[in-house]
Scaffold this active site. Structure first.
Site, PDB file in Angstrom:
ATOM      1  N   ARG A   1      -0.743   2.353  14.479  1.00 50.24           N
ATOM      2  CA  ARG A   1       0.201   1.695  15.366  1.00 50.24           C
ATOM      3  C   ARG A   1      -0.379   1.673  16.765  1.00 50.24           C
ATOM      4  O   ARG A   1      -0.999   2.654  17.195  1.00 50.24           O
ATOM      5  CB  ARG A   1       1.544   2.450  15.407  1.00 50.24           C
ATOM      6  CG  ARG A   1       2.311   2.446  14.095  1.00 50.24           C
ATOM      7  CD  ARG A   1       2.974   1.109  13.832  1.00 50.24           C
ATOM      8  NE  ARG A   1       3.819   1.173  12.653  1.00 50.24           N
ATOM      9  CZ  ARG A   1       3.395   1.028  11.396  1.00 50.24           C
ATOM     10  NH1 ARG A   1       2.113   0.823  11.176  1.00 50.24           N
ATOM     11  NH2 ARG A   1       4.230   1.090  10.377  1.00 50.24           N
TER      12      ARG A   1
ATOM     13  N   ARG B   1       0.835  -1.198   0.000  1.00 45.97           N
ATOM     14  CA  ARG B   1       0.000   0.000   0.000  1.00 45.97           C
ATOM     15  C   ARG B   1       0.873   1.253   0.000  1.00 45.97           C
ATOM     16  O   ARG B   1       1.977   1.263   0.511  1.00 45.97           O
ATOM     17  CB  ARG B   1      -0.916  -0.025   1.236  1.00 45.97           C
ATOM     18  CG  ARG B   1      -2.064   0.955   1.188  1.00 45.97           C
ATOM     19  CD  ARG B   1      -3.062   0.624   2.277  1.00 45.97           C
ATOM     20  NE  ARG B   1      -2.475   0.762   3.598  1.00 45.97           N
ATOM     21  CZ  ARG B   1      -2.504   1.884   4.329  1.00 45.97           C
ATOM     22  NH1 ARG B   1      -3.083   2.969   3.840  1.00 45.97           N
ATOM     23  NH2 ARG B   1      -1.976   1.935   5.527  1.00 45.97           N
TER      24      ARG B   1
ATOM     25  N   LYS C   1       2.838  -9.324  11.502  1.00 48.70           N
ATOM     26  CA  LYS C   1       2.208  -9.329  10.187  1.00 48.70           C
ATOM     27  C   LYS C   1       2.438 -10.654   9.479  1.00 48.70           C
ATOM     28  O   LYS C   1       3.577 -11.067   9.255  1.00 48.70           O
ATOM     29  CB  LYS C   1       2.744  -8.177   9.329  1.00 48.70           C
ATOM     30  CG  LYS C   1       2.062  -8.072   7.969  1.00 48.70           C
ATOM     31  CD  LYS C   1       2.475  -6.812   7.239  1.00 48.70           C
ATOM     32  CE  LYS C   1       1.827  -6.714   5.860  1.00 48.70           C
ATOM     33  NZ  LYS C   1       2.152  -5.448   5.177  1.00 48.70           N
TER      34      LYS C   1
END
Length: 283
Positions: free
Chosen positions: A279, A79, A143
């Protein structure tokens, strides 16, 4: 700028399109499945074929939903123009081109629906994950997978969404250090049969893309919120490292905005995705 197509290298024995098709079953019976050994970007390849149209003599134009799987991507994208770093056999990298009979604005929130789909399929393989707004899949707080959706209109005016997905299989430590933050790997039992996993993901995506087209994001909001990694936690909303907002993450609304309870008022602040990132607040 015209998309540039680089002919991918066919993959002979690592993955079988026929086996993926068999595992995908009837839900994906209208989908084409293609497997290549190496390419720059599966998203870029499919976008170029959409731009070429059905009369192109140089590209294999798309006439049906198409899954393109690459053993290795050399120029994967994330992204906001970020590079998706990977290594040969370190990740499962693929893109699904899907035609939509809907206006472009109706695809708002599609990454969230795709994230919920991936999470639900991985749960069937015994892998519990959570979702980080707007387009990441986390395993044990790290992730595991990322989603990049790009849209294009073909010369015949058909709108396509190209859904790019990368799932970490065995991320080398050196590559994790290059990325700058720890990444999760898909647990071995789920990663052992990649064709079964790909077939299951394609089946789930095909079913849910049809549901998204008919019902929109509303059909996925509750499903996404159940998997929200930071529900009720203090988070920061960042733009190129600069904090724009701080507050308690509540979940997403009916059009995919993140609802953030701040100290500034009683009503939650609705955050659009754009190029910003989320975050958790430390401490």
């Amino acid at each position: 700028m015209t998309a540039q197509f680089i002919a991918p290298i066919p993959l002979a024995s690592h993955l079988s399109a026929a086996r993926i098709t068999a595992f995908a079953g009837h839900r994906a019976e209208q989908c084409r499945i293609e497997v290549v050994a190496e390419t720059g970007s599966t998203n870029a390849d499919l976008l170029a074929r959409i731009a070429g149209g059905v009369h192109s003599r140089t590209l294999n134009a798309l006439t049906a939903p198409t899954l393109l799987v690459a053993q290795t991507q050399t120029a994967g994208r994330g992204r906001a123009g970020r590079t998706w770093l990977t290594a040969p056999s370190a990740a499962l990298t693929f893109s699904l081109a899907w035609p939509f009979a809907a206006p472009l604005q109706a695809l708002v929130g599609l990454p969230l629906a795709v994230g919920a789909t991936i999470a639900e399929i991985l749960a069937d393989f015994g892998v519990e994950v959570q979702l980080k707004w707007p387009n990441d899949v986390l395993h044990k707080g790290r992730k595991l997978a990322g989603i990049l959706i790009e849209t294009a209109t073909a010369p015949d005016r058909q709108l396509w969404a190209v859904i790019g997905i990368g799932i970490n299989l065995a991320m080398p430590q050196q590559l994790q250090e290059q990325i700058g933050r720890p990444a999760a790997n898909l647990p071995l039992p789920a990663a052992q049969d990649r064709e079964l996993l790909l077939g299951s993901l394609l089946s789930g995506l095909a079913q849910n893309m049809r549901q998204f087209e008919s019902e929109g994001l509303a059909a996925f909001v509750e499903r996404w919120n159940r998997l929200h990694a930071f529900a009720g936690q203090q988070v920061l909303i960042l733009d190129q490292g600069k904090t724009l907002h701080e507050g308690r993450a509540l979940g997403i609304d009916q059009i995919g905005r993140l609802l953030l309870q701040t100290d500034a008022g009683d009503s939650p602040l609705a955050i659009m995705a754009g190029d910003i990132s989320l975050r958790p607040k430390e401490g």
